[in-house]
Design an enzyme around this catalytic site. Structure first.
Site, PDB file in Angstrom:
ATOM      1  N   HIS A 259       1.770  12.806  29.334  1.00  0.00           N
ATOM      2  CA  HIS A 259       1.922  11.402  29.709  1.00  0.00           C
ATOM      3  C   HIS A 259       1.976  10.520  28.471  1.00  0.00           C
ATOM      4  O   HIS A 259       1.312  10.810  27.477  1.00  0.00           O
ATOM      5  CB  HIS A 259       0.775  10.945  30.620  1.00  0.00           C
ATOM      6  CG  HIS A 259       1.120   9.717  31.363  1.00  0.00           C
ATOM      7  ND1 HIS A 259       0.878   8.463  30.870  1.00  0.00           N
ATOM      8  CD2 HIS A 259       1.754   9.556  32.548  1.00  0.00           C
ATOM      9  CE1 HIS A 259       1.325   7.580  31.729  1.00  0.00           C
ATOM     10  NE2 HIS A 259       1.865   8.211  32.756  1.00  0.00           N
ATOM     11  N   ASP A 310       3.091  13.777  39.005  1.00  0.00           N
ATOM     12  CA  ASP A 310       4.236  14.425  39.653  1.00  0.00           C
ATOM     13  C   ASP A 310       4.028  15.902  39.987  1.00  0.00           C
ATOM     14  O   ASP A 310       4.644  16.413  40.916  1.00  0.00           O
ATOM     15  CB  ASP A 310       5.479  14.291  38.761  1.00  0.00           C
ATOM     16  CG  ASP A 310       5.931  12.857  38.652  1.00  0.00           C
ATOM     17  OD1 ASP A 310       5.916  12.169  39.695  1.00  0.00           O
ATOM     18  OD2 ASP A 310       6.275  12.411  37.546  1.00  0.00           O
TER      19      ASP A 310
HETATM   20  N1  COA Z   1       6.073  20.138  28.004  1.00  0.00           N
HETATM   21  C1  COA Z   1       6.032  20.662  26.775  1.00  0.00           C
HETATM   22  N2  COA Z   1       5.677  19.957  25.692  1.00  0.00           N
HETATM   23  C2  COA Z   1       5.340  18.679  25.884  1.00  0.00           C
HETATM   24  C3  COA Z   1       5.372  18.073  27.134  1.00  0.00           C
HETATM   25  C4  COA Z   1       5.748  18.857  28.230  1.00  0.00           C
HETATM   26  N3  COA Z   1       5.787  18.345  29.454  1.00  0.00           N
HETATM   27  N4  COA Z   1       4.984  16.788  27.025  1.00  0.00           N
HETATM   28  C5  COA Z   1       4.747  16.576  25.735  1.00  0.00           C
HETATM   29  N5  COA Z   1       4.965  17.715  25.048  1.00  0.00           N
HETATM   30  C6  COA Z   1       4.811  17.885  23.615  1.00  0.00           C
HETATM   31  C7  COA Z   1       5.940  17.185  22.898  1.00  0.00           C
HETATM   32  O1  COA Z   1       7.051  18.029  22.723  1.00  0.00           O
HETATM   33  C8  COA Z   1       5.285  16.813  21.590  1.00  0.00           C
HETATM   34  O2  COA Z   1       5.234  17.953  20.776  1.00  0.00           O
HETATM   35  P1  COA Z   1       5.609  17.845  19.222  1.00  0.00           P
HETATM   36  O3  COA Z   1       4.604  16.914  18.645  1.00  0.00           O
HETATM   37  O4  COA Z   1       5.500  19.254  18.737  1.00  0.00           O
HETATM   38  O5  COA Z   1       7.011  17.295  19.178  1.00  0.00           O
HETATM   39  C9  COA Z   1       3.844  16.501  22.001  1.00  0.00           C
HETATM   40  O6  COA Z   1       3.619  17.226  23.225  1.00  0.00           O
HETATM   41  C10 COA Z   1       3.571  15.017  22.190  1.00  0.00           C
HETATM   42  O7  COA Z   1       4.261  14.522  23.313  1.00  0.00           O
HETATM   43  P2  COA Z   1       5.314  13.329  23.283  1.00  0.00           P
HETATM   44  O8  COA Z   1       6.661  13.853  23.583  1.00  0.00           O
HETATM   45  O9  COA Z   1       5.093  12.522  22.044  1.00  0.00           O
HETATM   46  O10 COA Z   1       4.885  12.435  24.458  1.00  0.00           O
HETATM   47  P3  COA Z   1       5.675  11.140  24.867  1.00  0.00           P
HETATM   48  O11 COA Z   1       4.672  10.081  25.007  1.00  0.00           O
HETATM   49  O12 COA Z   1       6.833  10.847  24.003  1.00  0.00           O
HETATM   50  O13 COA Z   1       6.306  11.536  26.256  1.00  0.00           O
HETATM   51  C11 COA Z   1       6.394  12.222  28.500  1.00  0.00           C
HETATM   52  C12 COA Z   1       5.585  11.468  27.443  1.00  0.00           C
HETATM   53  C13 COA Z   1       5.744  11.994  29.855  1.00  0.00           C
HETATM   54  C14 COA Z   1       7.811  11.678  28.544  1.00  0.00           C
HETATM   55  C15 COA Z   1       6.386  13.716  28.112  1.00  0.00           C
HETATM   56  O14 COA Z   1       5.071  14.213  28.173  1.00  0.00           O
HETATM   57  C16 COA Z   1       7.306  14.518  29.010  1.00  0.00           C
HETATM   58  O15 COA Z   1       8.505  14.613  28.744  1.00  0.00           O
HETATM   59  N6  COA Z   1       6.765  15.133  30.098  1.00  0.00           N
HETATM   60  C17 COA Z   1       7.577  15.848  31.017  1.00  0.00           C
HETATM   61  C18 COA Z   1       8.272  14.894  31.980  1.00  0.00           C
HETATM   62  C19 COA Z   1       7.336  14.305  32.991  1.00  0.00           C
HETATM   63  O16 COA Z   1       6.540  14.995  33.598  1.00  0.00           O
HETATM   64  N7  COA Z   1       7.467  12.998  33.193  1.00  0.00           N
HETATM   65  C20 COA Z   1       6.678  12.267  34.163  1.00  0.00           C
HETATM   66  C21 COA Z   1       5.749  11.341  33.477  1.00  0.00           C
HETATM   67  S1  COA Z   1       4.614  10.603  34.629  1.00  0.00           S
END
Ligand code: COA
Length: 374
Positions: A259, A310
């Protein structure tokens, strides 16, 4: 001087004020107008929470009865809208159908003054389930359903139209909880879209149509659908673990985890997970729920990533017989309350939202004549 960009995706930046909700600040982590979402999900129906978010206080019994009666009376669809829905192909994505449906409604019942904002919102709350189900049943089953049911709730109305019979009490209750959990979430991507649109003094249907487009993506609302597609590919908890380890090794994103604001858990997960477990027992499931629990364990063990709202919504909706492509439209049926309340809040104290960008392009240069260009 413009502020230095602290991080991509505007992370951590305060982009405005709201009195509607807090995320990751107090209570279990999510509050609507000062009430903990956990408390609301235990004690309220969705219509009470929608009223709270839109009008500022929890309704008393008479106010709730009046509100529900008003919403029940607004479920019908104009013929012109039904005609449009009948032309949308079966293989269209239901989020695209809803985007078109909302936009068409805006043509037929245009918001001509901000004085109409509450009525226009109530109309959308009442008829979005009708739009989704009318199109779905017409395109998939070839039937023109009656969308004016006498069901007590928005969730019940939706399930009734989808399945062609009155929903069981358990299912109607889960819909209340689910719609409450999804109703509002501060400055998330779709809400911010709605506020930006509102800040130009645009109409409510345009704000909501834009927000639907933002919610559609798999990094936002589309995650419940993407999570379902993933877990139904796993045959057992062990199979899930093996395949997830492979996905993590390949650095694939696992939908339904992580998140942007919460850092240790999403308070909505614990609530919907309990209901998913209840539904699993109800249908005698021995695969999907254990698979989901194993996914949760693996992600925490390997990456310290937790389920967001979700993930367990996917299995819960599946146990209620809801087709996967309709998962994100249910999110819209609920989040519409948050979007509209934010639009109203923006309108009440508006200045057009117009941030600046950090320029990374070419230095100033003269335009070459056409013969000088390569
Ligand atoms: N699966 C695998 N790795 C994940 C992940 C996931 N669902 N969510 C975050 N990570 C990893 C990222 O790749 C990142 O790794 P890195 O530092 O090696 O690049 C690290 O965790 C930090 O996450 P980050 O991408 O900076 O979080 P964010 O704040 O940019 O994005 C979301 C938040 C929700 C968009 C992200 O967690 C995501 O894409 N989740 C899946 C989609 C989802 O469930 N969305 C609904 C949100 S309510």
């Amino acid at each position: 001087m413009a502020k230095q960009l602290s991080g991509a995706g505007l992370r951590g930046q305060v982009a405005g004020k709201t009195a509607l909700s807090t995320v990751g600040k107090s209570g279990s982590g999510l509050t609507y107008r000062g009430y903990d979402v956990k408390d609301l999900a235990e004690k309220c129906q969705f219509e009470e929470v929608a009223y709270l978010i839109l009008k500022g206080h929890l309704p008393n019994q008479a106010e709730l009865d009046d509100y529900k009666t008003k919403l029940r009376g607004m479920r019908g669809l104009p013929d012109a809208l039904k005609n449009v829905l009948e032309r949308i192909p079966k293989n269209a994505h239901p989020m695209d159908v809803l985007r078109t449906g909302c936009s068409m409604l805006g043509n037929l019942e245009t918001e001509t003054s901000f004085d109409q904002q509450q009525d226009v919102t109530d109309r959308m709350l009442a008829c979005f389930p009708s739009i989704i189900c009318y199109w779905y049943r017409f395109s998939h089953d070839g039937v023109r359903i009656d969308v004016e049911t006498d069901d007590d709730s928005i969730g019940g109305h939706f399930l009734h139209m989808l399945h062609g019979e009155k929903p069981r009490e358990l299912h109607e209750q889960v819909m209340h909880v689910s719609l409450i959990l999804y109703a509002e979430h501060e400055f998330n991507a779709s809400t911010f879209t709605a506020r930006v649109c509102a800040s130009t003094l645009s109409d409510m249907h345009s704000c909501v149509t834009g927000a639907i487009g933002s919610l559609r993506g798999p990094l936002h609302g589309g995650a419940n659908e993407a999570a379902m597609e993933m877990i139904e590919g796993f045959t057992s908890a062990d199979d899930a673990e093996e395949k997830m380890m492979g996905m993590l090794e390949r650095k694939e994103k696992i939908m339904g985890f992580g998140h942007a604001i919460y850092s240790e858990c999403d308070p909505r997960n614990e609530i919907i997970k309990k209901w998913s477990e209840k539904l699993a027992a109800d249908v005698g499931d021995e695969v999907l729920y254990p698979v989901s629990v194993r996914c949760e364990e693996v992600m925490w063990r390997e990456k310290k990533l937790f389920c967001n709202a979700d993930f367990f919504h996917a299995s819960a909706y599946n146990f209620m017989g809801i087709p996967t492509p309709l998962f994100t439209p249910i999110f819209v049926m609920s989040r519409l309350t948050g979007w509209a309340a934010h639009v109203m809040e923006q309108r009440a104290d508006n200045r057009i939202i117009r941030p600046s960008a950090e320029y990374t392009g070419e230095e100033l240069r003269p335009v070459p004549t056409i013969s000088e260009r390569k």
